[in-house]
Scaffold this active site. Sequence first.
Site, PDB file in Angstrom:
ATOM      1  N   PHE A 155     -15.227  44.174  -9.441  1.00 59.47           N
ATOM      2  CA  PHE A 155     -16.617  43.740  -9.564  1.00 59.47           C
ATOM      3  C   PHE A 155     -17.421  43.960  -8.295  1.00 59.47           C
ATOM      4  O   PHE A 155     -18.650  44.034  -8.351  1.00 59.47           O
ATOM      5  CB  PHE A 155     -16.680  42.249  -9.939  1.00 59.47           C
ATOM      6  N   LYS A 179     -12.412  51.666 -17.056  1.00 58.57           N
ATOM      7  CA  LYS A 179     -12.523  50.260 -17.459  1.00 58.57           C
ATOM      8  C   LYS A 179     -13.140  49.515 -16.281  1.00 58.57           C
ATOM      9  O   LYS A 179     -12.457  49.147 -15.341  1.00 58.57           O
ATOM     10  CB  LYS A 179     -11.141  49.696 -17.799  1.00 58.57           C
ATOM     11  N   GLU A 182     -15.700  43.419 -16.175  1.00 57.01           N
ATOM     12  CA  GLU A 182     -16.550  42.829 -17.200  1.00 57.01           C
ATOM     13  C   GLU A 182     -17.612  41.920 -16.604  1.00 57.01           C
ATOM     14  O   GLU A 182     -18.533  41.493 -17.317  1.00 57.01           O
ATOM     15  CB  GLU A 182     -15.697  42.055 -18.217  1.00 57.01           C
ATOM     16  N   SER A 232      -7.321  42.857  -6.333  1.00 55.34           N
ATOM     17  CA  SER A 232      -6.495  41.951  -5.559  1.00 55.34           C
ATOM     18  C   SER A 232      -5.048  42.441  -5.524  1.00 55.34           C
ATOM     19  O   SER A 232      -4.607  43.197  -6.396  1.00 55.34           O
ATOM     20  CB  SER A 232      -6.545  40.545  -6.150  1.00 55.34           C
ATOM     21  N   CYS A 287     -13.417  44.386   0.346  1.00 56.94           N
ATOM     22  CA  CYS A 287     -12.026  44.458   0.788  1.00 56.94           C
ATOM     23  C   CYS A 287     -11.935  44.918   2.239  1.00 56.94           C
ATOM     24  O   CYS A 287     -10.888  44.799   2.872  1.00 56.94           O
ATOM     25  CB  CYS A 287     -11.216  45.393  -0.107  1.00 56.94           C
ATOM     26  N   GLU A 387      -6.577  35.839   1.031  1.00 55.28           N
ATOM     27  CA  GLU A 387      -7.807  36.631   1.043  1.00 55.28           C
ATOM     28  C   GLU A 387      -8.889  35.798   0.369  1.00 55.28           C
ATOM     29  O   GLU A 387      -8.828  35.550  -0.842  1.00 55.28           O
ATOM     30  CB  GLU A 387      -7.622  37.952   0.311  1.00 55.28           C
TER      31      GLU A 387
END
Length: 502
Positions: A155, A179, A182, A232, A287, A387
């Site tokens: 995201f 993909k 969402e 992640s 990240c 994180e």
Amino acid sequence: MTATPNDTILDHWINGTTSPGSSTRTGDVFDPARGVVQKQVRLGSAADVDAAVDAASKAFTDWSQASIARRQQVMFKFRELLNARTGELAEILTSEHGKVLSDAAGEIARGLEVVEFACALPHLLKGAYSEQVSTDVDVYSLRQPLGVVGVISPFNFPAMVPMWFFPIAIATGNTVVLKPSEKDPSAANWMAELMTEAGLPPGVFNVVHGDKEAVDRLLEHPDVASISFVGSTPVARYIYETGTAHGKRVQALGGAKNHMLVLPDADLDLVADSAVNAGFGSAGERCMAISVVLAVDSVADPLIEKISTRMATLKTGDGRRSCDMGPLITREHRDKVAGYVDIAAADGATVVVDGRGIEVDGEADGFWLGPTLIDNMPTTSQAYTDEIFGPVLAVVRVSGYAEGLEVINAGPYGNGSAIFTNDGGAARRFQREVEAGMVGVNVPIPVPVAYHSFGGWKASLFGDAKAYGPHGVDFFTREKAVTARWLDPSHGGLNLGFPQHD
């Protein structure tokens, strides 16, 4: 929460057009700055993934045989269209992710670099040739596409991260099923439509929205040759193990806990600017964000003062207004990040600047958490080891270079790390000794340019291939070595016209 009724449902993009698919499940897409639902997104079923893979498989037959010049023309056209319409895509990113418009435009610019790299792939697809390896025998190599490739994107960068993968995959002759997250899915459809406008044939680039059901089907589908993922570390490990168990190539980029080591000779004004920029840009949902400043004791206090002073000037609010930092992606994620501040305080750390409950330039129901600075963070605290993925910057005090390096290398992640110093010897030693895949020297966010490759070490990367650059070309192609003997020369007749390609 105040919901905004909206009949808009974002469909999949399959075989060059929108498709509702077969699933009746949908998910909410929020406007994070307002805290309201702005649309619904289809949550695809295994059958929807199958339909996209089938379209991509059929398209692969022709696209893989298309000339390199034809693929290059599509990429050039896409690059021009994207460059001209950056503002339109930036507004979509800000609306669904929450990052400020300037940050959204910067994300697109970094993705555009990879598109431009893909425009130069004819050079990188050249093979090698060895003449007369034996009497009248030559050996040469070819690079050929894999087939249908899957991309699962996060995201936090809904435009840039997909562009790390699909331009190279398509330019090398593959077809793609993407993909996207969402949580902010609209950018994927927008880019798929733009690729179609650029001349890409139907079925070459498909988008299936969804959650774990769609992801698992991509991982298991026998006609999907590879998986590219960013997210992640626990999910990256799952993606890697599941995908490889089903015979796929997998590049899975995981999480991070990036450190900035500050030596006494560093320019503290540069350090303070860099720490704020790298810690709070995109609300810390990067990240490659700097989440830990390792400050040598002698400079820790003045550095914290400089960082705090700069943080006081930041305005948090709606990214469509004149703000420096926007909201977090969801209310649940905001609450989770805020919870880490509680954990740090309970573990003995000092909350120097508290972003909880700040005044914002935005709607009260937005998912707000302001920039937060924590001093004397214990390395045993969960707020240090996890994180956090939010606007929380921790300071850990160290005695010098050796202890700082030891702290960095003891961690499970190895994505990015930086050193700030004016000592060339220390910088050179750091770049050799630090256990991280991307290293900055007086650069806080050392994301490589498109013609290098992005990826970390240790629990930040699963698989051998990094993203984009030379690694990307290798990942999306297979090499074939040909050994040939030709006994009789031949020619194609007379033609005095200038040779051309098509």
